[in-house]
Design an enzyme around this catalytic site. Sequence first.
Site, short mmCIF file in Angstrom:
data_model
loop_
_atom_site.label_atom_id
_atom_site.label_comp_id
_atom_site.label_asym_id
_atom_site.label_seq_id
_atom_site.Cartn_x
_atom_site.Cartn_y
_atom_site.Cartn_z
N ASN A 108 0.77 -1.08 0.07
CA ASN A 108 -0.09 -0.14 0.00
C ASN A 108 0.88 1.36 0.01
O ASN A 108 2.07 1.16 0.42
CB ASN A 108 -1.01 -0.04 1.23
CG ASN A 108 -0.51 0.75 2.39
OD1 ASN A 108 -0.32 2.01 2.65
ND2 ASN A 108 0.07 -0.19 3.18
N GLY A 111 -0.69 6.66 2.11
CA GLY A 111 -0.31 8.26 2.22
C GLY A 111 -1.39 8.83 3.42
O GLY A 111 -1.44 9.88 3.24
N PHE A 112 -1.75 8.16 4.53
CA PHE A 112 -2.53 8.83 5.48
C PHE A 112 -3.62 9.42 5.01
O PHE A 112 -3.92 10.68 5.31
CB PHE A 112 -1.56 9.80 6.25
CG PHE A 112 -0.59 9.16 7.21
CD1 PHE A 112 -0.93 7.79 7.89
CD2 PHE A 112 0.84 9.83 7.38
CE1 PHE A 112 0.07 7.43 8.68
CE2 PHE A 112 1.55 9.19 8.24
CZ PHE A 112 1.56 8.17 8.78
N SER A 176 6.00 5.17 8.47
CA SER A 176 5.25 4.67 7.30
C SER A 176 6.05 5.19 6.20
O SER A 176 6.58 6.24 6.29
CB SER A 176 3.84 5.56 7.29
OG SER A 176 3.41 5.50 5.96
N ASN A 178 5.07 5.96 3.46
CA ASN A 178 4.47 6.63 2.20
C ASN A 178 4.06 8.05 2.53
O ASN A 178 3.39 8.76 1.74
CB ASN A 178 2.70 5.92 2.03
CG ASN A 178 3.15 4.42 1.72
OD1 ASN A 178 3.94 4.08 1.00
ND2 ASN A 178 2.32 3.68 2.53
N THR A 179 4.94 8.70 3.42
CA THR A 179 4.61 9.95 3.55
C THR A 179 6.28 10.55 3.26
O THR A 179 7.14 9.98 4.03
CB THR A 179 4.12 10.49 4.74
OG1 THR A 179 2.91 10.14 5.22
CG2 THR A 179 4.43 12.19 5.00
N LYS A 219 6.03 3.60 16.91
CA LYS A 219 5.99 2.39 15.83
C LYS A 219 7.18 2.67 15.11
O LYS A 219 7.22 3.76 14.31
CB LYS A 219 4.57 2.36 15.26
CG LYS A 219 4.63 1.34 14.18
CD LYS A 219 3.04 1.08 13.70
CE LYS A 219 2.94 0.08 12.81
NZ LYS A 219 1.45 0.08 12.12
N ASN A 248 6.24 -1.61 11.20
CA ASN A 248 5.39 -1.22 10.17
C ASN A 248 5.44 -2.03 8.86
O ASN A 248 6.44 -2.92 8.90
CB ASN A 248 5.73 0.36 9.92
CG ASN A 248 4.36 1.07 9.38
OD1 ASN A 248 3.54 0.68 8.47
ND2 ASN A 248 4.16 2.09 9.93
N GLY A 268 2.28 -8.63 5.40
CA GLY A 268 1.96 -9.86 5.41
C GLY A 268 3.09 -10.92 5.31
O GLY A 268 4.16 -10.30 6.07
C1 LIG Z 1 -3.36 -0.63 3.56
C2 LIG Z 1 -2.79 -0.33 5.05
C3 LIG Z 1 -2.66 0.93 5.57
C4 LIG Z 1 -1.74 1.18 6.58
N1 LIG Z 1 -2.08 2.31 7.21
C5 LIG Z 1 -1.18 2.36 8.47
C6 LIG Z 1 -1.04 3.55 9.40
O1 LIG Z 1 -2.11 4.57 8.94
N2 LIG Z 1 -0.53 3.83 10.61
C7 LIG Z 1 0.21 2.76 10.67
O2 LIG Z 1 1.24 2.79 11.76
N3 LIG Z 1 0.47 1.53 10.01
C8 LIG Z 1 -0.34 1.26 8.95
N4 LIG Z 1 -0.22 0.13 8.12
C9 LIG Z 1 0.61 -0.90 8.70
C10 LIG Z 1 0.16 -1.87 9.59
O3 LIG Z 1 -0.75 -1.31 10.80
C11 LIG Z 1 1.04 -3.11 9.92
O4 LIG Z 1 1.94 -2.62 10.77
C12 LIG Z 1 1.46 -3.74 8.97
O5 LIG Z 1 0.46 -4.16 7.73
C13 LIG Z 1 1.98 -5.26 9.19
O6 LIG Z 1 1.18 -5.98 9.66
P1 LIG Z 1 0.41 -7.19 9.00
O7 LIG Z 1 1.58 -8.07 8.12
O8 LIG Z 1 -0.35 -7.92 9.78
O9 LIG Z 1 -0.55 -6.58 7.89
C14 LIG Z 1 -1.19 0.03 7.04
C15 LIG Z 1 -1.02 -1.46 6.55
C16 LIG Z 1 -1.90 -1.53 5.48
C17 LIG Z 1 -1.83 -2.71 4.66
#
Ligand SMILES: Cc1cc2nc3c(=O)[nH]c(=O)nc-3n(C[C@H](O)[C@H](O)[C@H](O)COP(=O)(O)O)c2cc1C
Length: 358
Positions: A108, A111-112, A176, A178-179, A219, A248, A268
């Site tokens: 993804n 971008g917040f 993140s 994406n910023t 984080k 993250n 994932g």
């Molecule tokens: C579509 C999407 C949006 C996310 N948005 C945020 C976010 O706004 N802030 C944040 O700290 N992590 C964000 N994450 C990261 C997740 O909180 C997590 O750290 C990451 O997906 C790893 O966990 P997973 O393997 O179980 O997905 C986002 C992940 C995805 C897939």
Amino acid sequence: MAILPLSSEKLHWIAMTQLRIRSSYIPGYRSLTRFAFKSAELPTTNFGINFENPVGLAAGMDKKGENIPNWENLGFGWIEIGGITLHGQGGNPKPRMFRSTKHRALINRMGFNNPGSEAMLERLSKQKKKKWATIPVGINLGKSKITPNEKAEEDYAGTMELLWGFADLFVVNVSSPNTPNLRELQAGSELDRILVACNKVNKKCAAASNSECKPILVKIAPDLTNEQVIAIADTAIEQGCSGIVATNTTTSRPEKGGVMEQSGGLSGAPLRGRSTEVIHLLYSHTLGKLPIVGVGGVSDSESAWEKIAAGASLLQLYSSLVFEGPAVTKTINKGLKKKLKEHGYESISEAVGHAHRS
Ligand SMILES: Cc1cc2nc3c(=O)[nH]c(=O)nc-3n(C[C@H](O)[C@H](O)[C@H](O)COP(=O)(O)O)c2cc1C
């Protein structure tokens, strides 16, 4: 007529809307889901908060807090909403969310995208009057794109001040991908400045409401060197943080080609190994003084146990909810209960760091 495949973001929107509407308007839907997906009880206490079970919903799934009262019916022990930034913003152009079923991974570059803290204050106030979660609710704090890094602390602390009354804990997200340049805020002095500002607001809000300060966690990214991870842990301890969320999404890829060419953060299954490594490193360095939330590729009881054994006191997941479906939390907690028994532990907190002792 050809049927166009729905984008990952559209599918996400449909799932979130269905959960909200069915839970609100179909009589008995809440009780039915609660009955179907109820998790085994695995009570654990961290930073003064009681959790019915350690498995939480990771940030980014419920960015706007649309389903706050509903996640517990899917067996979650806690949730983190957001990321929320001081100023509302639309995020990056679409498409910005991609799936690789082969890798059980998402990429993804959202971008917040979020309504901003003022609008969230209004939304959360309305929600709280209607129905709130009975499980702990964390708020993920991001930085607005328009705010320069030199003023980042105003963004984080500003959101925290406005939304203080709605969170049981806060997560300062400086990781993140994406910023632009956000990850630079993980460096010692930058992070220090943000945490000083958040601590100040935390104390002010606690005093104003005659209550305790709320836990603040940081984080971090998986793409840091081990030295950088340790430096962040030291800063977090110095600033009295309650914990670290590791990790993250990653900018690395398991292979080239196809969806893997998309820019953004990967989550994932392919993230599982590095995330566990970071937890291991943090636990060894902090000797359990700084509770760790393990996130990245948690999808079953094996991957969940691996994180707890490495040193995680709590867990979160996002991608496995997409690939495994809504029973994933129940399955993980059931398996964790079995693991505790196999290893002769009475509780999750006793099992934390198991791999460091065996
Ligand atoms: C579509 C999407 C949006 C996310 N948005 C945020 C976010 O706004 N802030 C944040 O700290 N992590 C964000 N994450 C990261 C997740 O909180 C997590 O750290 C990451 O997906 C790893 O966990 P997973 O393997 O179980 O997905 C986002 C992940 C995805 C897939």
